[in-house]
Design a protein around this motif. Structure first.
Motif: not given
Length: 631
Positions: A94-99, A307-317
């Motif tokens: 739930r602490k991830r962005i759903l992409l 540069k996007n690694e921090a945000l990428q780790s917070r995503m569920i693709v």
């Protein structure tokens, strides 16, 4: 229907949902039922579940998506189970962005829109009721009023979990309006509404030079600074950003990866810690599900940037591919046409199927499985049986390519071409040939199709035409066979008599001479060969029929001509072969005699009454099949 009476009744229903009380009364509500205190993630999952779930062949199907999303059962199941269900259970997901990532026109936006409409409707039900502090710009959870030190005791008492803290506005109001007495704080029921900006936020990227971060987090109200004296006074701040208004529900990021980087930085804290920074305030708590969508090329560009690694780790693709089932593709086109003003134009049976066959062929990848071509693969994907292949072969092909369905012709292109065929003047009906012709004509105008792809697509149009030719012949075959129904039943009974004698090693009796004879092997094989039953498989096929007859007999039912699909098809094909010359003569004769005309009218009547044709396309089908048979 009295429109204004219905509107009044609707308003009365909405008024009945209103509830207002104190924080103390809200706590008493939670003692009876703690569900209103569930998280936004749990609310989304409960909403999906409320429509029903059925298990088909070991896979879950969620009825919530059935009316709008077609052919994406496995993607939807994975999405619900791996993200919605897990996040509803407070797992770290739930602490991830759903992409949602997939090709254009693949259903990503439709899926998010469905969730938003579903949440609006669910909030009007008892199970989905949402209560908020009255007057809070972020309509936040009233349990945030409970001091941090007392929360463990309250959680144990009510059977709930309390996360988050009061927004700056409510902190000030608690001191100034209620003198710190949380018991008296007013609470009301709110209805999630995208239009009313309650529980649903939507952010769409625009020019980075003109887009303001205030669109997400709110902004200072400069007209009130002189009155309140400070930018850090909550009364001088508008908590009207999309992240503020999406609290308690979901936040949609349209084409997220097209956004400027600084807009996405706010999501780092929001996803991991459940809060974000706005103005000169402490971190603001927010309970919302973040759903974004993008296409594959944008995603590849995004992950290639370190540069996007921090945000990428917070995503569920979650990949959302194109549909790969012909029958479901038909439903997509039918749905889009139903939403238009062109319903007065009749679409002949199999017209949308022909277009769907073309679309699916462009999306499939060639398998390495021996003897399996794209057409057979397409049929198996659509749930049809292909001789020599089993369920295990299907599963193997489905797992062969991870990116199957991520490319090919999109539904938007095909529906655009169907629209161009529909819009022609003085047209009352369009058939499969009209649709395929429109698709072919549009290939030259399609900017993203290169010469090599165009050749492949032309080949797929030819295959779709061949598939339609077979469907057209079968349609006429059925209509003619129905006209000779007695002949079909006689042939059916004759076949059953012969296979019974064959399997029991007995003779059959000639009804005229009363003479005993061996089973007619030639007759049996002439029927069985119509559906590809080999010499080696004939005994098993005949025994299967006898077992079916026995099963019907035990239940006191008679085994009829249409109780076994393959046998019915074999009988019809055999009869059609025998009638082929009659059909050829009847359909191709320019001046039919009375008997031929009677047959033509009977077949047309069958096509119109039983198969969904109109007089125009029924007549065209007869002519077309006549020309096919005369080749």
């Amino acid at each position: 229907m009295d429109i204004f009476e219905r509107v009044a009744a609707y308003r009365a229903e909405s008024d009945q949902l209103e509830w207002s009380g104190t924080c103390k009364e809200y706590i008493e509500l939670l003692r009876k039922d703690p569900t209103p205190a569930m998280t936004a993630h749990a609310r989304v999952y409960e909403m999906i579940k409320s429509y029903g779930v059925e298990v088909v062949n070991g896979h879950k199907r969620y009825k919530f998506f059935e009316q709008e999303i077609f052919g994406l059962d496995s993607a939807v199941e994975k999405l619900v189970e791996e993200y919605f269900h897990s996040s509803a259970r407070r797992l770290d997901v739930r602490k991830r962005i759903l992409l949602l990532m997939g090709p254009v026109s693949g259903g990503k936006s439709t899926l998010v829109t469905l969730l938003k409409r579903g949440m609006e409707k669910f909030s009007k039900s008892d199970r989905g009721a949402v209560y908020a502090i009255d007057g809070c710009p972020m309509h936040e959870e009233p349990l945030h009023l409970i001091p941090l030190e007392l929360r463990p005791e309250v959680e144990k008492e009510l059977g709930v979990r309390i996360e988050g803290s009061l927004c700056p506005s409510c902190q000030m109001r608690l001191k100034t309006e209620y003198d710190g007495d949380i018991e008296k704080v007013r609470v009301k029921r709110v209805l999630i509404s995208e239009e009313g900006r309650v529980g649903i936020g939507t952010f769409s990227p625009s020019d980075p030079k003109s887009q303001d971060i205030a669109d997400l987090t709110g902004s200072i109200d400069f007209s009130t600074i002189t009155e309140f004296g400070s930018e850090s006074d909550p009364r001088a701040y508008r908590f009207d950003g999309e992240l503020n208004k999406a609290n308690r529900g979901l936040m949609e990021f349209q084409e997220m990866l097209k956004c400027d980087e600084k807009f996405l930085w706010n999501l780092l804290s929001l996803t991991q810690e459940g809060n974000f920074k706005a103005g000169r305030f402490a971190l603001i708590s927010a309970d919302e599900m973040i759903i974004a969508h993008t296409n594959e090329s944008e995603y590849k560009t995004f992950i290639s940037n370190k540069k996007n690694e921090a945000l990428q780790s917070r995503m569920i693709v979650m990949p959302i591919p194109y549909n790969l089932k012909v029958s479901d593709e038909e439903k997509i086109y039918a749905k889009l046409i139903d939403q238009s003003d062109m319903l007065h134009i009749h679409i002949a049976p199999h017209a949308l199927r022909a277009a769907s066959i073309f679309s699916i062929l462009t999306r499939l990848k060639e398998t390495k499985k021996q003897g399996m071509d794209l057409v057979k693969k397409m049929r198996m994907y659509d749930g049809q049986e292909v001789e020599g292949y089993k369920e295990a072969d299907l599963r193997e092909m489905q797992s062969e390519f991870l990116d199957e369905g991520m490319s090919g012709v999109d539904p938007r292109y095909v529906i655009n071409r169907i629209s161009s065929a529909l819009i022609k003047q003085d047209l009352h009906c369009i058939n499969a040939l009209d649709v395929l012709r429109a698709i072919k004509d549009g290939l030259d105008q399609h900017a993203s199709i290169n010469k090599e792809e165009r050749e492949r697509y032309l080949n797929f149009i030819a295959i779709a035409r061949k598939e339609y030719d077979e469907l057209a012949k079968k349609e006429i075959q059925k209509a003619f066979v129905y006209s000779f129904e007695e002949s079909a039943k006689t042939l059916f009974e004759n076949y059953l008599d012969n296979i019974e004698a064959f399997c029991n090693w007995s003779k059959i009796r000639d009804p005229l001479t009363d003479e005993e004879m061996d089973p007619d092997e030639r007759l049996m094989r002439s029927i069985e060969e119509q559906i590809g039953v080999s010499e080696n498989a004939k005994k098993a096929f005949r025994e299967e029929i006898l077992i079916r007859i026995s099963a019907y007999s035990r239940k006191g039912r008679k085994f009829e001509y249409n109780h076994h699909d393959r046998l019915r098809e074999a009988i019809e094909k055999k009869l059609f072969v025998d009638l082929k010359d009659i059909v050829k003569i009847t359909t191709s004769t320019k001046t039919p005699d009375g008997n031929q005309l009677k047959r033509m009218n009977e077949v047309s009547r069958r096509l119109i009454e039983d198969h969904g044709y109109c007089p125009t396309c029924a007549n065209e089908l007869l002519k077309y099949v006549g020309s096919l048979l005369n080749r």
